[in-house]
Design an enzyme around this catalytic site. Structure first.
Site, PDB file in Angstrom:
ATOM      1  N   ASN A   8       0.879  -1.181   0.000  1.00  0.00           N
ATOM      2  CA  ASN A   8       0.000   0.000   0.000  1.00  0.00           C
ATOM      3  C   ASN A   8       0.914   1.228   0.000  1.00  0.00           C
ATOM      4  O   ASN A   8       1.493   1.559   1.019  1.00  0.00           O
ATOM      5  CB  ASN A   8      -0.891  -0.034   1.249  1.00  0.00           C
ATOM      6  CG  ASN A   8      -1.681   1.249   1.427  1.00  0.00           C
ATOM      7  OD1 ASN A   8      -1.777   2.069   0.518  1.00  0.00           O
ATOM      8  ND2 ASN A   8      -2.269   1.410   2.614  1.00  0.00           N
ATOM      9  N   LYS A  10       0.133   4.284  -0.330  1.00  0.00           N
ATOM     10  CA  LYS A  10      -0.451   5.514   0.250  1.00  0.00           C
ATOM     11  C   LYS A  10      -0.164   6.703  -0.675  1.00  0.00           C
ATOM     12  O   LYS A  10      -0.101   6.528  -1.888  1.00  0.00           O
ATOM     13  CB  LYS A  10       0.077   5.712   1.672  1.00  0.00           C
ATOM     14  CG  LYS A  10      -0.104   4.449   2.518  1.00  0.00           C
ATOM     15  CD  LYS A  10       0.132   4.651   3.982  1.00  0.00           C
ATOM     16  CE  LYS A  10      -0.068   3.318   4.694  1.00  0.00           C
ATOM     17  NZ  LYS A  10      -0.029   3.436   6.156  1.00  0.00           N
ATOM     18  N   HIS A  91      -9.562   1.758   4.429  1.00  0.00           N
ATOM     19  CA  HIS A  91      -8.334   1.893   5.229  1.00  0.00           C
ATOM     20  C   HIS A  91      -8.579   2.870   6.382  1.00  0.00           C
ATOM     21  O   HIS A  91      -9.293   3.856   6.231  1.00  0.00           O
ATOM     22  CB  HIS A  91      -7.188   2.380   4.340  1.00  0.00           C
ATOM     23  CG  HIS A  91      -5.860   2.278   5.006  1.00  0.00           C
ATOM     24  ND1 HIS A  91      -5.451   3.192   5.951  1.00  0.00           N
ATOM     25  CD2 HIS A  91      -4.878   1.356   4.908  1.00  0.00           C
ATOM     26  CE1 HIS A  91      -4.247   2.827   6.388  1.00  0.00           C
ATOM     27  NE2 HIS A  91      -3.883   1.721   5.772  1.00  0.00           N
ATOM     28  N   GLU A  93      -6.854   5.133   7.594  1.00  0.00           N
ATOM     29  CA  GLU A  93      -6.495   6.533   7.323  1.00  0.00           C
ATOM     30  C   GLU A  93      -7.635   7.242   6.617  1.00  0.00           C
ATOM     31  O   GLU A  93      -7.871   8.433   6.839  1.00  0.00           O
ATOM     32  CB  GLU A  93      -5.189   6.590   6.509  1.00  0.00           C
ATOM     33  CG  GLU A  93      -3.988   6.264   7.397  1.00  0.00           C
ATOM     34  CD  GLU A  93      -2.790   5.670   6.674  1.00  0.00           C
ATOM     35  OE1 GLU A  93      -2.729   5.738   5.436  1.00  0.00           O
ATOM     36  OE2 GLU A  93      -1.912   5.122   7.374  1.00  0.00           O
ATOM     37  N   GLU A 161      -5.950  -4.461  10.443  1.00  0.00           N
ATOM     38  CA  GLU A 161      -4.854  -3.522  10.668  1.00  0.00           C
ATOM     39  C   GLU A 161      -5.125  -2.715  11.934  1.00  0.00           C
ATOM     40  O   GLU A 161      -5.872  -1.728  11.901  1.00  0.00           O
ATOM     41  CB  GLU A 161      -4.734  -2.548   9.490  1.00  0.00           C
ATOM     42  CG  GLU A 161      -4.458  -3.208   8.159  1.00  0.00           C
ATOM     43  CD  GLU A 161      -3.854  -2.210   7.172  1.00  0.00           C
ATOM     44  OE1 GLU A 161      -2.716  -2.435   6.761  1.00  0.00           O
ATOM     45  OE2 GLU A 161      -4.497  -1.204   6.854  1.00  0.00           O
ATOM     46  N   GLY A 167       2.436   2.143  10.753  1.00  0.00           N
ATOM     47  CA  GLY A 167       3.505   3.142  10.635  1.00  0.00           C
ATOM     48  C   GLY A 167       4.240   3.434  11.932  1.00  0.00           C
ATOM     49  O   GLY A 167       4.991   4.395  12.021  1.00  0.00           O
ATOM     50  N   SER A 206       2.935  -2.272  10.339  1.00  0.00           N
ATOM     51  CA  SER A 206       4.362  -2.440  10.643  1.00  0.00           C
ATOM     52  C   SER A 206       4.905  -3.828  10.332  1.00  0.00           C
ATOM     53  O   SER A 206       5.835  -4.295  10.986  1.00  0.00           O
ATOM     54  CB  SER A 206       4.656  -2.061  12.106  1.00  0.00           C
ATOM     55  OG  SER A 206       4.384  -0.677  12.321  1.00  0.00           O
TER      56      SER A 206
HETATM   57  P1  PGA Z   1       2.645   0.139   7.565  1.00  0.00           P
HETATM   58  O1  PGA Z   1       1.224   0.459   6.889  1.00  0.00           O
HETATM   59  O2  PGA Z   1       3.101  -1.180   7.020  1.00  0.00           O
HETATM   60  O3  PGA Z   1       3.527   1.284   7.129  1.00  0.00           O
HETATM   61  O4  PGA Z   1       2.436   0.103   9.035  1.00  0.00           O
HETATM   62  C1  PGA Z   1       0.291  -0.569   6.679  1.00  0.00           C
HETATM   63  C2  PGA Z   1      -0.975   0.008   6.117  1.00  0.00           C
HETATM   64  O5  PGA Z   1      -1.379   1.098   6.524  1.00  0.00           O
HETATM   65  O6  PGA Z   1      -1.616  -0.616   5.243  1.00  0.00           O
END
Ligand code: PGA
Length: 246
Positions: A8, A10, A91, A93, A161, A167, A206
């Site tokens: 992903n 982003k 997601h 976010e 998630e 992150g 992560s």
């Molecule tokens: P990350 O993000 O691996 O950077 O923690 C995962 C995601 O948001 O899909």
């Protein structure tokens, strides 16, 4: 079940990053035992599909309608038009930044399937919800309301998630991941019947080359949704490698 590893990206990536995408395509080509995808910014999907046909390319969101007066939005049909084969919806976010509700996510998942794309439906609790002992209740509630229960299981994956793991470099314990993925599997089975055994439940938050082996070995962890560690072949390759040995 074959593992599904999806990057992903982003809001990262410009034409200058096509080289990095090409490097990832080279790695993915050598990993026959694992399904690999890359969910890119909409601006890069068409060009990446054209240059790297070996990769399954996806979007990160879509509108729930096919077309119309929705300035700035992209429909699932538009993603398909430029060669995407999947998209992420819901997601955390987007749930946080754009205020997307479970009903919105459900509508987007329906639109995705109607356009013939695979969908990855994201769920996950916040740290406060976990601390309050409500993680499972929150996540199963999101599944209930975000997964279109009448569409069957074809082309549907779920990504668990935990918001606090995204992150941050923090991941839940293996026991917590095992328990949540088992609970999600039971919930999907209650909603979709026995065919839910074929729905891939991805872990995200992560995941990296150092922890992928342990995470991907957990029961009902059928792949990963990877943010930061998907931005270069160097970081993504060990995750694909770990998945290909499971
Ligand atoms: P990350 O993000 O691996 O950077 O923690 C995962 C995601 O948001 O899909």
């Amino acid at each position: 079940m074959r593992k599904l590893i999806v990057g992903n990206w982003k809001m990262n990536g410009t034409l200058a990053d096509l080289e990095a995408i090409g490097n990832i395509a080279d790695v993915a080509e050598g990993m026959e035992a694992v399904d690999c995808g890359l969910c890119l910014p909409a601006t890069l999907i068409g060009v990446a599909v054209a240059q790297f046909p070996i990769l399954a390319i996806g979007g990160q969101d879509c509108h729930m309608n096919e077309s119309g007066a929705h300035t700035g939005c992209v429909s699932a049909g538009m993603l398909k038009d430029v060669g995407a084969t999947m998209t992420i919806v819901g997601h955390s976010e987007r749930r946080a930044d754009q205020g997307e509700s479970n009903a919105d996510v459900n509508g987007k998942a329906r639109a995705t399937r109607a356009a013939g794309l695979d969908v990855i439906i994201c769920v996950g609790e916040t740290e406060a919800e976990r601390d309050a002992g409500k993680a499972e209740e929150v996540v199963l509630g999101q599944i209930e309301a975000s997964v279109p229960g009448d569409l069957g299981t074809d082309g549907i994956s779920v990504a668990y998630e935990p918001v606090w793991a995204i992150g941050t470099g923090r991941v839940p314990s293996s026991d917590d991941v095992r328990a949540m993925h088992a609970a999600i599997r039971s919930k999907l089975t209650a909603m979709l019947g026995d065919a839910a055994s074929g729905v891939r439940i991805l872990y995200g938050g992560s995941m990296n080359g150092g922890n992928a082996d342990e995470l991907l070995a957990i029961d009902n962890v059928d792949g990963g949704l990877i943010g930061g560690a998907s931005l270069s072949a160097e970081k993504f390759a060990p995750i694909l490698q770990a998945a290909s040995t499971k």
